[in-house]
Scaffold this motif. Structure first.
Motif, PDB file in Angstrom:
ATOM      1  N   GLU A   1      -8.017   4.556  -7.231  1.00  0.00           N
ATOM      2  CA  GLU A   1      -8.047   5.360  -6.008  1.00  0.00           C
ATOM      3  C   GLU A   1      -7.662   4.526  -4.787  1.00  0.00           C
ATOM      4  O   GLU A   1      -6.976   5.010  -3.879  1.00  0.00           O
ATOM      5  N   LEU A   2      -8.103   3.245  -4.772  1.00  0.00           N
ATOM      6  CA  LEU A   2      -7.738   2.373  -3.654  1.00  0.00           C
ATOM      7  C   LEU A   2      -6.235   2.126  -3.625  1.00  0.00           C
ATOM      8  O   LEU A   2      -5.595   2.186  -2.569  1.00  0.00           O
ATOM      9  N   LEU A   3      -5.643   1.860  -4.788  1.00  0.00           N
ATOM     10  CA  LEU A   3      -4.200   1.613  -4.861  1.00  0.00           C
ATOM     11  C   LEU A   3      -3.412   2.846  -4.442  1.00  0.00           C
ATOM     12  O   LEU A   3      -2.299   2.739  -3.914  1.00  0.00           O
ATOM     13  N   GLN A   4      -3.974   4.021  -4.700  1.00  0.00           N
ATOM     14  CA  GLN A   4      -3.294   5.258  -4.308  1.00  0.00           C
ATOM     15  C   GLN A   4      -3.387   5.522  -2.812  1.00  0.00           C
ATOM     16  O   GLN A   4      -2.439   6.004  -2.196  1.00  0.00           O
ATOM     17  N   SER A   5      -4.536   5.213  -2.215  1.00  0.00           N
ATOM     18  CA  SER A   5      -4.796   5.616  -0.839  1.00  0.00           C
ATOM     19  C   SER A   5      -4.526   4.533   0.203  1.00  0.00           C
ATOM     20  O   SER A   5      -4.240   4.838   1.360  1.00  0.00           O
ATOM     21  N   GLU A   6      -4.616   3.272  -0.189  1.00  0.00           N
ATOM     22  CA  GLU A   6      -4.506   2.181   0.772  1.00  0.00           C
ATOM     23  C   GLU A   6      -3.062   2.000   1.238  1.00  0.00           C
ATOM     24  O   GLU A   6      -2.150   1.892   0.418  1.00  0.00           O
ATOM     25  N   PRO A   7      -2.831   1.987   2.563  1.00  0.00           N
ATOM     26  CA  PRO A   7      -1.477   1.705   3.064  1.00  0.00           C
ATOM     27  C   PRO A   7      -1.037   0.321   2.582  1.00  0.00           C
ATOM     28  O   PRO A   7      -1.796  -0.645   2.649  1.00  0.00           O
ATOM     29  N   GLN A   8       0.190   0.219   2.059  1.00  0.00           N
ATOM     30  CA  GLN A   8       0.657  -1.035   1.497  1.00  0.00           C
ATOM     31  C   GLN A   8       2.180  -1.033   1.461  1.00  0.00           C
ATOM     32  O   GLN A   8       2.806   0.010   1.600  1.00  0.00           O
ATOM     33  N   ASN A   9       2.745  -2.231   1.245  1.00  0.00           N
ATOM     34  CA  ASN A   9       4.189  -2.314   1.079  1.00  0.00           C
ATOM     35  C   ASN A   9       4.536  -2.120  -0.393  1.00  0.00           C
ATOM     36  O   ASN A   9       3.679  -1.792  -1.203  1.00  0.00           O
ATOM     37  N   ASN A  10       5.790  -2.325  -0.739  1.00  0.00           N
ATOM     38  CA  ASN A  10       6.225  -2.095  -2.117  1.00  0.00           C
ATOM     39  C   ASN A  10       5.622  -3.064  -3.118  1.00  0.00           C
ATOM     40  O   ASN A  10       5.729  -2.862  -4.323  1.00  0.00           O
ATOM     41  N   GLU A  11       5.008  -4.136  -2.614  1.00  0.00           N
ATOM     42  CA  GLU A  11       4.441  -5.137  -3.517  1.00  0.00           C
ATOM     43  C   GLU A  11       3.066  -4.746  -4.038  1.00  0.00           C
ATOM     44  O   GLU A  11       2.551  -5.362  -4.951  1.00  0.00           O
ATOM     45  N   GLY A  12       2.423  -3.744  -3.469  1.00  0.00           N
ATOM     46  CA  GLY A  12       1.097  -3.357  -3.914  1.00  0.00           C
ATOM     47  C   GLY A  12       0.007  -4.217  -3.295  1.00  0.00           C
ATOM     48  O   GLY A  12       0.175  -4.784  -2.216  1.00  0.00           O
ATOM     49  N   LEU A  13      -1.128  -4.334  -4.000  1.00  0.00           N
ATOM     50  CA  LEU A  13      -2.269  -5.095  -3.499  1.00  0.00           C
ATOM     51  C   LEU A  13      -2.654  -6.196  -4.477  1.00  0.00           C
ATOM     52  O   LEU A  13      -2.632  -5.989  -5.692  1.00  0.00           O
ATOM     53  N   HIS A  14      -3.038  -7.339  -3.932  1.00  0.00           N
ATOM     54  CA  HIS A  14      -3.486  -8.459  -4.750  1.00  0.00           C
ATOM     55  C   HIS A  14      -4.925  -8.222  -5.205  1.00  0.00           C
ATOM     56  O   HIS A  14      -5.703  -7.535  -4.532  1.00  0.00           O
ATOM     57  N   VAL A  15      -5.292  -8.789  -6.357  1.00  0.00           N
ATOM     58  CA  VAL A  15      -6.630  -8.621  -6.919  1.00  0.00           C
ATOM     59  C   VAL A  15      -7.703  -9.016  -5.913  1.00  0.00           C
ATOM     60  O   VAL A  15      -8.719  -8.317  -5.752  1.00  0.00           O
ATOM     61  N   ASN A  16      -7.525 -10.140  -5.227  1.00  0.00           N
ATOM     62  CA  ASN A  16      -8.529 -10.606  -4.269  1.00  0.00           C
ATOM     63  C   ASN A  16      -8.705  -9.625  -3.123  1.00  0.00           C
ATOM     64  O   ASN A  16      -9.823  -9.393  -2.654  1.00  0.00           O
ATOM     65  N   MET A  17      -7.600  -9.010  -2.682  1.00  0.00           N
ATOM     66  CA  MET A  17      -7.677  -8.015  -1.619  1.00  0.00           C
ATOM     67  C   MET A  17      -8.420  -6.768  -2.103  1.00  0.00           C
ATOM     68  O   MET A  17      -9.242  -6.194  -1.374  1.00  0.00           O
ATOM     69  N   ILE A  18      -8.154  -6.367  -3.358  1.00  0.00           N
ATOM     70  CA  ILE A  18      -8.839  -5.207  -3.927  1.00  0.00           C
ATOM     71  C   ILE A  18     -10.341  -5.476  -4.019  1.00  0.00           C
ATOM     72  O   ILE A  18     -11.169  -4.633  -3.651  1.00  0.00           O
ATOM     73  N   ALA A  19     -10.692  -6.669  -4.511  1.00  0.00           N
ATOM     74  CA  ALA A  19     -12.102  -7.034  -4.644  1.00  0.00           C
ATOM     75  C   ALA A  19     -12.798  -7.037  -3.291  1.00  0.00           C
ATOM     76  O   ALA A  19     -13.938  -6.575  -3.150  1.00  0.00           O
ATOM     77  N   GLN A  20     -12.094  -7.553  -2.286  1.00  0.00           N
ATOM     78  CA  GLN A  20     -12.671  -7.619  -0.945  1.00  0.00           C
ATOM     79  C   GLN A  20     -12.902  -6.220  -0.377  1.00  0.00           C
ATOM     80  O   GLN A  20     -13.960  -5.938   0.192  1.00  0.00           O
ATOM     81  N   LYS A  21     -11.941  -5.340  -0.535  1.00  0.00           N
ATOM     82  CA  LYS A  21     -12.059  -3.995   0.030  1.00  0.00           C
ATOM     83  C   LYS A  21     -13.100  -3.154  -0.703  1.00  0.00           C
ATOM     84  O   LYS A  21     -13.755  -2.299  -0.101  1.00  0.00           O
ATOM     85  N   LEU A  22     -13.248  -3.392  -2.014  1.00  0.00           N
ATOM     86  CA  LEU A  22     -14.224  -2.621  -2.786  1.00  0.00           C
ATOM     87  C   LEU A  22     -15.604  -3.257  -2.775  1.00  0.00           C
ATOM     88  O   LEU A  22     -16.596  -2.613  -3.146  1.00  0.00           O
ATOM     89  N   GLY A  23     -15.663  -4.541  -2.399  1.00  0.00           N
ATOM     90  CA  GLY A  23     -16.934  -5.238  -2.388  1.00  0.00           C
ATOM     91  C   GLY A  23     -17.489  -5.490  -3.779  1.00  0.00           C
ATOM     92  O   GLY A  23     -18.702  -5.437  -4.008  1.00  0.00           O
ATOM     93  N   VAL A  24     -16.587  -5.768  -4.735  1.00  0.00           N
ATOM     94  CA  VAL A  24     -17.009  -6.068  -6.113  1.00  0.00           C
ATOM     95  C   VAL A  24     -16.400  -7.406  -6.525  1.00  0.00           C
ATOM     96  O   VAL A  24     -15.383  -7.838  -5.962  1.00  0.00           O
ATOM     97  N   PRO A  25     -16.992  -8.098  -7.510  1.00  0.00           N
ATOM     98  CA  PRO A  25     -16.472  -9.394  -7.954  1.00  0.00           C
ATOM     99  C   PRO A  25     -15.047  -9.270  -8.507  1.00  0.00           C
ATOM    100  O   PRO A  25     -14.683  -8.250  -9.103  1.00  0.00           O
ATOM    101  N   SER A  26     -14.280 -10.341  -8.324  1.00  0.00           N
ATOM    102  CA  SER A  26     -12.887 -10.334  -8.790  1.00  0.00           C
ATOM    103  C   SER A  26     -12.780 -10.149 -10.295  1.00  0.00           C
ATOM    104  O   SER A  26     -11.859  -9.492 -10.784  1.00  0.00           O
ATOM    105  N   ASN A  27     -13.731 -10.731 -11.041  1.00  0.00           N
ATOM    106  CA  ASN A  27     -13.651 -10.599 -12.499  1.00  0.00           C
ATOM    107  C   ASN A  27     -13.820  -9.147 -12.945  1.00  0.00           C
ATOM    108  O   ASN A  27     -13.241  -8.707 -13.946  1.00  0.00           O
TER     109      ASN A  27
END
Length: 277
Positions: free
Chosen positions: A222-248
């Protein structure tokens, strides 16, 4: 992309020589064999040429022994595909290449022209090399092979990626219809890659994820679908930070989403984007 007949039938081929189309390694001659019509002749002006994966060749349907094969419900007379040579077997009259494109393995037979000038002959392909094959799908004793009329080496690996994209576009055209058909929600049927089909990204078209996608996986998608981003998508660390969950935990969820074909990697293995349908 080449014109393979969108809008009503493929464009006709211009290879001309019927003997070559039959599967010889040379041009010229006459066409005979199981692909002929019951009357003993064939309308070559209606020949088709379709880019495919080897899995599509293996899964092709032949209504009866004398008929053309069908892929995605449409008749196919000639196919083109790319792959790596797994092994080579040389006979007196032909050379058989076992070719693998990552979706399956198929034998490609090229007939030897005994009248060819050996001094001007091109170097023969070697094991491990990548090939572009043009040929006709055949079946003998319930075993399929491609009778090649053109085989050429691939010098630029980008051609492999280009072919898979082109084959995908043609597959989607025949299973989902033209772009307006996709917008109207035409259902995809069948698959062209290994394990393709139900659940491989298609189920997400209406925002409905497969049952196995739960918890963090749904949040990541859902984050990848809704988050404004460029053609490269989102990095794992950025996803973890925005969701507030561990990277693993994000990595585990990403593995499932990648396996289902719902997301794909972009600039590296840790940067993801949603696969749009």
């Amino acid at each position: 992309m080449a014109n393979y007949g969108y809008g009503g039938g493929y464009s006709t081929t211009s290879y001309g020589a019927q003997g070559g189309a039959e599967g010889g390694g040379f041009m010229g001659g006459s066409q005979q064999g199981s692909q002929d019509s019951p009357g003993g002749s064939r309308t070559y002006g209606k020949d088709t040429l379709r880019p495919v994966t080897i899995k599509q060749i293996i899964d092709a349907v032949q209504p009866h022994p004398d008929s053309d094969f069908k892929i995605d419900g449409s008749e196919v007379t000639q196919v083109t595909f790319v792959g790596q040579i797994n092994s080579i077997s040389s006979q007196t009259t032909n050379t058989t290449y076992k070719v693998d494109d990552g979706t399956g393995l198929i034998e490609v037979k090229q007939w030897i022209d005994s009248d060819a000038d050996a001094t001007t002959a091109k170097p023969q392909p070697k094991e491990g090399e990548y090939l572009r094959v043009f040929g006709r799908l055949k079946a003998f004793n319930n075993k399929r092979h491609v009778a090649a009329h053109v085989i050429r080496p691939i010098a630029d690996y980008n051609e492999v990626n280009y072919h898979l994209l082109e084959a995908t576009a043609v597959h989607l055209y025949f299973t989902q219809g033209p772009p307006e058909g996709v917008a109207n929600g035409v259902k995809q049927e069948g698959g062209m890659f290994v394990d393709a089909g139900v659940g491989n990204g298609v189920a997400a078209k209406g925002g409905k994820l497969p049952p196995k996608i739960t918890g963090v996986g749904r949040k990541v998608y859902e984050l990848l679908q809704s988050e404004p981003q460029n053609n490269e998508g989102l990095h794992v660390n950025m996803i973890a930070q925005k969701l507030g969950v561990p990277s693993n935990e994000v990595f585990k969820a990403g593995d499932v989403l990648l396996g289902e074909g719902l997301i794909y990697t972009t600039v590296d293995d840790e940067t993801w984007a949603v696969l749009e349908y």
